[in-house]
Design a protein around this motif. Structure first.
Motif, PDB file in Angstrom:
ATOM      1  N   LEU A 130       0.831  -1.209   0.000  1.00 13.41           N
ATOM      2  CA  LEU A 130       0.000   0.000   0.000  1.00 13.41           C
ATOM      3  C   LEU A 130       0.864   1.257   0.000  1.00 13.41           C
ATOM      4  N   HIS A 131       2.096   1.148   0.527  1.00 11.06           N
ATOM      5  CA  HIS A 131       3.002   2.302   0.542  1.00 11.06           C
ATOM      6  C   HIS A 131       3.620   2.591  -0.812  1.00 11.06           C
ATOM      7  N   ASN A 132       3.571   1.613  -1.707  1.00 13.53           N
ATOM      8  CA  ASN A 132       4.132   1.825  -3.042  1.00 13.53           C
ATOM      9  C   ASN A 132       3.431   3.026  -3.684  1.00 13.53           C
ATOM     10  N   ASN A 133       4.222   3.902  -4.296  1.00 11.01           N
ATOM     11  CA  ASN A 133       3.638   5.122  -4.884  1.00 11.01           C
ATOM     12  C   ASN A 133       2.572   4.815  -5.934  1.00 11.01           C
ATOM     13  N   CYS A 134       2.568   3.585  -6.451  1.00 16.96           N
ATOM     14  CA  CYS A 134       1.606   3.180  -7.483  1.00 16.96           C
ATOM     15  C   CYS A 134       0.426   2.392  -6.927  1.00 16.96           C
ATOM     16  N   SER A 135       0.243   2.343  -5.606  1.00 20.31           N
ATOM     17  CA  SER A 135      -0.817   1.470  -5.068  1.00 20.31           C
ATOM     18  C   SER A 135      -2.211   1.927  -5.493  1.00 20.31           C
ATOM     19  N   GLY A 136      -2.371   3.203  -5.772  1.00 20.91           N
ATOM     20  CA  GLY A 136      -3.663   3.686  -6.274  1.00 20.91           C
ATOM     21  C   GLY A 136      -3.919   3.204  -7.691  1.00 20.91           C
ATOM     22  N   LYS A 137      -2.885   3.282  -8.519  1.00 18.63           N
ATOM     23  CA  LYS A 137      -3.006   2.786  -9.891  1.00 18.63           C
ATOM     24  C   LYS A 137      -3.336   1.303  -9.873  1.00 18.63           C
ATOM     25  N   HIS A 138      -2.661   0.568  -8.997  1.00 17.49           N
ATOM     26  CA  HIS A 138      -2.897  -0.876  -8.933  1.00 17.49           C
ATOM     27  C   HIS A 138      -4.259  -1.202  -8.337  1.00 17.49           C
ATOM     28  N   SER A 139      -4.771  -0.357  -7.457  1.00 15.47           N
ATOM     29  CA  SER A 139      -6.134  -0.565  -6.949  1.00 15.47           C
ATOM     30  C   SER A 139      -7.121  -0.386  -8.100  1.00 15.47           C
ATOM     31  N   GLY A 140      -6.828   0.585  -8.970  1.00 14.26           N
ATOM     32  CA  GLY A 140      -7.638   0.745 -10.180  1.00 14.26           C
ATOM     33  C   GLY A 140      -7.520  -0.467 -11.085  1.00 14.26           C
ATOM     34  N   PHE A 141      -6.295  -0.976 -11.235  1.00  7.34           N
ATOM     35  CA  PHE A 141      -6.074  -2.175 -12.056  1.00  7.34           C
ATOM     36  C   PHE A 141      -6.912  -3.350 -11.519  1.00  7.34           C
ATOM     37  N   LEU A 142      -6.901  -3.505 -10.189  1.00  5.41           N
ATOM     38  CA  LEU A 142      -7.647  -4.614  -9.583  1.00  5.41           C
ATOM     39  C   LEU A 142      -9.158  -4.425  -9.757  1.00  5.41           C
ATOM     40  N   THR A 143      -9.609  -3.176  -9.713  1.00  7.10           N
ATOM     41  CA  THR A 143     -11.035  -2.895  -9.905  1.00  7.10           C
ATOM     42  C   THR A 143     -11.469  -3.327 -11.306  1.00  7.10           C
ATOM     43  N   THR A 144     -10.650  -2.986 -12.298  1.00  3.85           N
ATOM     44  CA  THR A 144     -10.961  -3.363 -13.684  1.00  3.85           C
ATOM     45  C   THR A 144     -10.870  -4.874 -13.854  1.00  3.85           C
ATOM     46  N   THR A 145      -9.822  -5.449 -13.288  1.00  7.35           N
ATOM     47  CA  THR A 145      -9.599  -6.890 -13.406  1.00  7.35           C
ATOM     48  C   THR A 145     -10.788  -7.679 -12.844  1.00  7.35           C
ATOM     49  N   ARG A 146     -11.275  -7.247 -11.679  1.00  7.32           N
ATOM     50  CA  ARG A 146     -12.418  -7.933 -11.071  1.00  7.32           C
ATOM     51  C   ARG A 146     -13.651  -7.790 -11.958  1.00  7.32           C
ATOM     52  N   HIS A 147     -13.831  -6.555 -12.483  1.00  3.77           N
ATOM     53  CA  HIS A 147     -14.982  -6.279 -13.350  1.00  3.77           C
ATOM     54  C   HIS A 147     -14.941  -7.137 -14.611  1.00  3.77           C
ATOM     55  N   LEU A 148     -13.742  -7.330 -15.144  1.00  5.58           N
ATOM     56  CA  LEU A 148     -13.572  -8.131 -16.364  1.00  5.58           C
ATOM     57  C   LEU A 148     -13.547  -9.627 -16.066  1.00  5.58           C
ATOM     58  N   LYS A 149     -13.604  -9.975 -14.779  1.00  4.02           N
ATOM     59  CA  LYS A 149     -13.494 -11.374 -14.335  1.00  4.02           C
ATOM     60  C   LYS A 149     -12.223 -12.016 -14.915  1.00  4.02           C
ATOM     61  N   ALA A 150     -11.153 -11.240 -14.903  1.00  5.42           N
ATOM     62  CA  ALA A 150      -9.873 -11.723 -15.433  1.00  5.42           C
ATOM     63  C   ALA A 150      -9.012 -12.264 -14.290  1.00  5.42           C
ATOM     64  N   GLY A 151      -7.895 -12.902 -14.642  1.00  2.46           N
ATOM     65  CA  GLY A 151      -7.039 -13.551 -13.653  1.00  2.46           C
ATOM     66  C   GLY A 151      -6.285 -12.558 -12.783  1.00  2.46           C
ATOM     67  N   PRO A 152      -5.685 -13.071 -11.713  1.00  2.18           N
ATOM     68  CA  PRO A 152      -5.067 -12.198 -10.705  1.00  2.18           C
ATOM     69  C   PRO A 152      -3.735 -11.567 -11.133  1.00  2.18           C
TER      70      PRO A 152
END
Lengths: 330, 330
Positions: A130-152
């Motif tokens: 979560l401290h990684n400067n990109c954790s917000g971008k990756h939270s967005g990535f995970l949001t899209t990934t879940r929505h697309l029902k794609a792999g982890p």
């Protein structure tokens, strides 16, 4: 075409160091309005293209399905400094998705924020993803990934998310990616020309709230960044302080190795610049100079002056040097 | 004369950033043996010239009068990282002189050493002037100042110590100082050409233990640095690791804004280099390349490889890029 002399560091009345680079100002038609150095220099945009990487989040419907606010959208474009504000927001975001820190693929590094850094040391706690400067971008990535029902493994080049990012990037920049590199956060970063990056930013600048799905996504991303400068970087940082100085009229974003972009809706202009040597003191100074020349940033504003001439004080508080623009630049 | 392309940073098979600079290899006669870029480029040597700034300490008799060891002499040439080793040694040195931390004029900054940094945070203790990377140099300055019975403001330009440093610098470099700047530690830093700095380092390399007062001072300074690499910088740092890799045969010293020097006694050669943009990843790589070409550093040594190609790993441990030499350099 050679890089252009852009920024100099002076000490004791003598030139100590110099920085060269490439910069392009582009209009909504994709035309180069102004350029220094080589507009065709192929660069890695690094974190400066996070709004491009966030397009699938909005265009897929994932953001709305997850009920994301403009603040979430801003954090998805952030290179934040891991302050409590950023860490807590990313943490809650993941929890709301039913996910957690372990689902991130960005890795950990010590936060740039001193208060949070010292808190971790005092608590004898290791920094987490979560401290990684990109954790917000990756939270967005995970949001899209879940929505697309794609792999982890959402940072793999052949993951549906990264394919969607590549397609959106190529469409918005009007260029085929010249290749890709792996970024500090492990996501692919697609290479493009400085002019291509500026062209893409001009499209963001001109995007209409009542336009296409892409237009609406670009419009919201720009406004979310400009409305939440504290989320895009953090206290003391260039993106945050300069967006505040411009009163939310312009969105700007830095990237590692001295890339910087600006999106100027009121002029429907996009800016991209890259300093050849990767030094961000020079990219910040060069961006300030271009924004001031375009009339959207007051060069006398303290937050502008902090980057140009950026008076350098030593550890006894003595002023020892300053940045200056190279002759012929801006 | 233009700067020469020297070092490149590559990511994903594409050129991401470039570094240009100036470098000179000089022999004991003061002749330029090899050069890249502009040998006449006037630079601030910054901390790379600490052995020049230490000449009055030895030549005045102050070092012997105070009973300084070779370890003290090495610390007087250091840009150390404020580890306990360095802080404690400087502290004892000042106490032996009947002086203390408050007599220093270098100012304070957070130590680069992580262990000491974390100790300070855990103890809720502020860094003091002993943590300043120049506290050894300033302890040497105070030793000379006390010996000369001069006033306490030893970093003033017209202080007898700084006048002696200027005179010694001009004699050894065979140049009149082109001006001066104030360094991070508040001491004057005299401007000189890259060739002048290399010429001075060649004199250090050729200095004879049985020669003049100056020769003996230069000989002892070079040997003290090479014999105590851990004092000159610290664990993980280029000066320390590369001097160890060369088994004490060569003394090297970095300076801020990407200056580097080397003193090679066995070849009676001096090296000086400056990267135009001030990025030390490039000055370290360029120095490694020149030392390897001269046959005094094994390019395959892990400590050399750490600087060139310096494989870059991100925070998940993936290799994402590397430094390469520009074609035509070395």
């Amino acid at each position: 075409m050679a890089a252009a002399e852009m920024v100099e560091f002076w000490r004791g009345g003598l030139l100590e160091s110099t920085h060269r680079g490439h910069a392009v100002v582009c209009d909504q038609a994709g035309e180069v309005v102004q350029a220094w150095g080589d507009p065709g220099r192929v660069i890695f945009p690094r974190s400066s293209c996070k709004m491009l990487q966030a397009l699938p989040l909005l265009e897929s419907g994932a953001a709305d399905a997850a009920g994301l606010s403009d603040a979430h959208i801003a954090l998805s474009c952030a290179s934040h400094q891991g302050a409590a504000l950023h860490v807590n927001m990313a943490s809650r975001w993941l929890a709301d998705l039913g996910l957690g820190e372990a689902d991130l693929r960005c890795g950990s590094h010590e936060p740039y924020d001193r208060t949070e850094r010292d808190r971790l040391i005092l608590a004898q706690e290791a920094p987490c993803q979560l401290h990684n400067n990109c954790s917000g971008k990756h939270s967005g990535f995970l949001t899209t990934t879940r929505h697309l029902k794609a792999g982890p493994e959402y940072v793999e080049l052949d993951h549906p998310l990264q394919k969607a990012i590549k397609a959106a990037t190529e469409e918005v920049t009007d260029e085929t990616a010249a290749g890709y590199g792996i970024d500090g956060c492990s996501a692919p970063n697609f290479a493009m020309s400085v002019a291509g990056l500026a062209r893409g930013m001009a499209k963001f600048a001109a995007a209409d709230q009542s336009g296409s799905v892409r237009d609406r996504a670009m419009h919201r991303l720009t406004r979310s960044m400009a409305a939440h400068p504290e989320l895009v970087a953090g206290e003391g940082r260039a993106c945050t302080e300069l967006m505040r100085a411009m009163g939310g009229r312009v969105a700007i974003k830095t990237g590692a190795e001295a890339v910087f972009i600006a999106i100027i809706p009121e002029k429907k202009l996009g800016i991209a610049l890259k300093i050849e040597d990767g030094n961000s003191r020079a990219s910040e100074a060069a961006l300030v100079a271009i924004l001031a020349q375009l009339g959207v940033l007051d060069a006398a504003h303290p937050m502008a002056q902090k980057r140009l001439p950026a008076p350098q004080t030593n550890c006894r508080g003595l002023t020892v040097g300053e940045l200056r623009l190279a002759s012929g630049f801006v």
